[in-house]
Design an enzyme around this catalytic site. Structure first.
Site, PDB file in Angstrom:
ATOM      1  N   ASP A 113       0.853  -1.187   0.000  1.00  0.00           N
ATOM      2  CA  ASP A 113       0.000   0.000   0.000  1.00  0.00           C
ATOM      3  C   ASP A 113       0.889   1.237   0.000  1.00  0.00           C
ATOM      4  OD1 ASP A 113      -1.987  -1.865   0.390  1.00  0.00           O
ATOM      5  OD2 ASP A 113      -2.858  -0.897   2.148  1.00  0.00           O
ATOM      6  N   HIS A 169       5.194  -7.190  -0.223  1.00  0.00           N
ATOM      7  CA  HIS A 169       4.979  -8.503  -0.808  1.00  0.00           C
ATOM      8  C   HIS A 169       5.726  -8.674  -2.134  1.00  0.00           C
ATOM      9  CE1 HIS A 169       1.448  -9.458   1.903  1.00  0.00           C
ATOM     10  NE2 HIS A 169       1.614  -8.153   2.109  1.00  0.00           N
ATOM     11  N   SER A 256       7.984   4.772   5.281  1.00  0.00           N
ATOM     12  CA  SER A 256       9.073   4.037   4.646  1.00  0.00           C
ATOM     13  C   SER A 256       8.908   4.081   3.131  1.00  0.00           C
ATOM     14  CB  SER A 256       9.077   2.581   5.119  1.00  0.00           C
ATOM     15  OG  SER A 256       8.924   2.507   6.522  1.00  0.00           O
TER      16      SER A 256
END
Length: 295
Positions: A113, A169, A256
């Site tokens: 996301d 991911h 991040s």
């Protein structure tokens, strides 16, 4: 004020920035910049704050954070009462149906996301951090063999806010190498900081690995830490087969960035993302959604 493109609604939104007043003061005032260089960018500060976020006392912070940023906790595997501390909530896992994975092998998905910016036909000696600030591949990753592979390829920047789901991911099935760690500072990766700190990505703590993708050749994964991100946790097993959408790791507290490098003529990025990137706007994306396709 940070304006981000919502591709689903085809409109721009103003981002709610956690600690916006603090960030503006820290990166704009003389006193703030002095404090930043003396303490805030240091590992010690992030380590101490990380210890607080791991303590039971920090659990009280969860409720205000959820309320202030309108976070839907119904999508979490745990209920809000089950989180042991703030970091436990921050690295929360979501129910699988909330982040469906586009399984088409020719579709390239977002690894997490966040807010995405893409650069194509890149010059590795002149990579864009943000308008007016550039850095080189060799400053980010000092590896000549890798540098040769990604010239004129594609660079994808995915910025994660403190309010985002903070697990990342794999974008395809394949095998990932072991992780290489590079020590560094802990500047914020918010655009407020990116406009003030030259070569920020090259100064911050970061980790990188090469993902041997089944459908998109070798992809360089770079995870960049930030203020209060005391740890980048890799949860995958190096040199073992993984499936598309499988978890690679997660960031502990703080904003991040994930940077992906792909070779030339491997990936066609979706037109709306390319357009917004050329206009200087990030596009909001969710983990698992299509952002491009195979050449």
């Amino acid at each position: 004020m940070i304006k981000v493109y919502n591709r689903k609604n085809k409109c721009y939104e103003i981002e709610d920035v956690a600690g916006e007043k603090y960030l503006n003061w820290l990166y704009s005032s003389t006193v703030g910049m002095s404090l930043l260089e003396l303490l805030i960018k240091r590992k010690l500060f992030s380590k101490i704050y990380g210890m607080f976020c791991e303590s039971k006392i920090s659990k009280k912070k969860i409720y205000n954070f959820v309320k202030d940023f309108n976070i839907d906790t119904k999508n979490c595997k745990k209920s809000i009462e089950e989180f042991e501390n703030f970091n436990d909530f921050f690295v929360r896992e979501l129910t699988p149906e909330i982040r469906p994975i586009d399984k088409n092998k020719n579709h390239f998905i977002s690894p997490g996301d966040g807010r995405i910016t893409v650069y194509t036909n890149i010059n590795l000696q002149n990579l864009v951090q943000i308008k007016g600030f550039n850095y080189s591949f060799s400053e980010l990753i000092n590896n000549k063999d890798l540098e040769k592979q990604y010239n004129k390829g594609t660079c994808i920047l995915l910025r994660l806010c403190p309010t985002d789901y903070h697990r990342f991911h794999f974008i395809d099935s394949g095998i990932c190498s072991s992780t290489n760690k590079v020590k560094g500072n802990y500047y914020s990766v918010n655009p407020i900081a990116l406009k003030k700190i030259n070569k920020l990505f090259c100064q911050n703590k970061r980790e990188w690995s090469v993902f041997h993708s089944s459908n998109f050749s070798d992809i360089l994964y770079v995870e960049v830490g930030a203020t209060c991100v005391g740890s980048i946790i890799q949860t995958y097993k190096p040199n073992n087969k993984v499936e598309k959408g499988e978890e690679k790791g997660f960031f502990k507290f703080g904003g991040s960035t994930i940077i992906l490098f792909l070779k030339n003529n491997v990936l066609k990025i979706d037109k709306d993302i390319l357009k917004q990137s050329s206009l200087g706007f990030e596009t909001k994306v969710l983990m698992g959604e299509k952002i491009g396709e195979k050449y």
